[in-house]
Motif scaffolding. Structure first.
Motif, PDB file in Angstrom:
ATOM      1  N   GLN A  47      39.737  47.783  41.995  1.00 41.91           N
ATOM      2  CA  GLN A  47      39.550  48.019  40.563  1.00 41.91           C
ATOM      3  C   GLN A  47      40.637  47.266  39.787  1.00 41.91           C
ATOM      4  OE1 GLN A  47      36.143  49.988  40.856  1.00 41.91           O
ATOM      5  NE2 GLN A  47      37.180  49.754  38.879  1.00 41.91           N
ATOM      6  N   VAL A  48      40.257  46.625  38.717  1.00 42.14           N
ATOM      7  CA  VAL A  48      41.215  45.904  37.874  1.00 42.14           C
ATOM      8  C   VAL A  48      41.449  46.742  36.622  1.00 42.14           C
ATOM      9  CG1 VAL A  48      41.764  43.737  36.717  1.00 42.14           C
ATOM     10  CG2 VAL A  48      40.323  43.718  38.771  1.00 42.14           C
ATOM     11  N   ASP A  49      42.450  47.586  36.682  1.00 45.63           N
ATOM     12  CA  ASP A  49      42.719  48.522  35.587  1.00 45.63           C
ATOM     13  C   ASP A  49      43.714  47.930  34.588  1.00 45.63           C
ATOM     14  OD1 ASP A  49      41.009  50.511  36.594  1.00 45.63           O
ATOM     15  OD2 ASP A  49      42.546  51.161  38.016  1.00 45.63           O
ATOM     16  N   ILE A  50      43.429  46.705  34.173  1.00 45.80           N
ATOM     17  CA  ILE A  50      44.242  46.056  33.153  1.00 45.80           C
ATOM     18  C   ILE A  50      43.485  46.167  31.832  1.00 45.80           C
ATOM     19  CG2 ILE A  50      45.283  43.887  32.391  1.00 45.80           C
ATOM     20  CD1 ILE A  50      45.442  43.065  35.349  1.00 45.80           C
ATOM     21  N   PRO A  51      44.086  46.765  30.804  1.00 52.09           N
ATOM     22  CA  PRO A  51      43.367  46.989  29.541  1.00 52.09           C
ATOM     23  C   PRO A  51      42.808  45.698  28.938  1.00 52.09           C
ATOM     24  CG  PRO A  51      45.460  48.162  29.558  1.00 52.09           C
ATOM     25  CD  PRO A  51      45.474  47.252  30.744  1.00 52.09           C
ATOM     26  N   ARG A  52      41.674  45.834  28.271  1.00 50.68           N
ATOM     27  CA  ARG A  52      41.093  44.730  27.493  1.00 50.68           C
ATOM     28  C   ARG A  52      41.314  45.034  26.015  1.00 50.68           C
ATOM     29  NH1 ARG A  52      37.632  41.649  30.824  1.00 50.68           N
ATOM     30  NH2 ARG A  52      36.899  42.698  32.714  1.00 50.68           N
TER      31      ARG A  52
END
Length: 257
Positions: A220-225
């Motif tokens: 999972q790429v839990d980097i905010p957009r």
């Protein structure tokens, strides 16, 4: 609640050679998923199965509750090689796709749709040019416009920016993100570029080496957009994911001659 796109126990053979083994994927509507792995692990074969261009030896792919058994306008594919008709103009390259996929549209509706998507990728003023009059980045924009003009539910991308220079690649990545955010498309992309995968994706699927490649891990790429590339690459989340991928690809799944 069911996932929007489901790959269930997919196996695929070419003769006696098993390419994919027990592939299971759950992709939600509007999700951006990248598939990453070493060359020869079956990434393109998996994408072809999702597109309906290849029938799996075993298993199934279900989109919005309906099993995929053939190509359809609900799925569009963008290839690295552009795949444009060299004798047709930009306009006609898009038009042939729309007329083929959406035969119920009247000519005015077709023209409006082509105009809209060529404007979306900033190519309307180049609509009368042939592909050989365009740069590589512009040709890929035509391919993107053509795919989007049939208004698919799922966009499948097979290393779409792999042949482009770094600057053009970053510009098109940003444009793809804007389009994805505005249309709620579900995107599945093959890439060898780790930074690209992290920058674009909500989730990354790592395939093991072939033969008999399977899902090694899902990240999972839990980097905010929205993500700003120059800032993202300094974050601990980005560095952690990058280190994890590099460890997988260079150590755990390292290819040997």
């Amino acid at each position: 609640m069911r996932a929007y796109l489901e790959v269930f126990k997919v196996n695929h053979h070419f003769g006696n050679y098993q390419v994919l083994k027990d592939i299971n994927l759950l992709i939600n509507k509007g999700e951006f998923v990248s598939i990453i792995g070493h060359s020869g692990c079956g990434k393109s074969t998996l994408l072809s199965i999702i597109a309906g261009l290849t029938k799996p030896t075993e298993g199934s792919v279900v989109l919005n509750g309906k099993e995929i058994d053939a190509p359809g306008p609900d799925r569009a594919v963008i290839f690295q090689s552009y795949s444009l008709f060299p004798w047709l103009s930009v306009w006609d390259n898009v038009k042939i796709a729309v007329k083929s996929a959406l035969r119920h549209l009247h000519d005015k509706e077709v023209d409006e749709r082509i105009s809209y998507y060529l404007n979306l990728v900033d190519l309307y003023h180049h609509r009368n040019k042939k592909p050989n009059q365009l740069s590589g980045g512009m040709r890929q924009r035509v391919a993107i416009a053509r795919a989007l003009a049939v208004e698919p539910k799922v966009l499948l991308l097979d290393e779409p920016f792999g042949a482009l220079d770094a600057l053009t690649k970053s510009v098109l990545q940003d444009e793809l993100i804007k389009i994805w955010e505005s249309t709620n498309l579900t995107c599945v992309m093959i890439t060898h570029d780790i930074e690209e995968a992290i920058y674009l994706s909500d989730k990354m699927v790592v395939l093991s080496n072939g033969p008999s490649a399977t899902v090694f891990d899902t990240i999972q790429v839990d980097i905010p957009r929205p993500r700003i590339r120059s800032e993202m690459i300094k974050t601990k989340e980005y560095l952690h994911i990058k280190d994890r991928l590099l460890y997988y690809l260079t150590t755990v799944l390292r290819k040997t001659a």
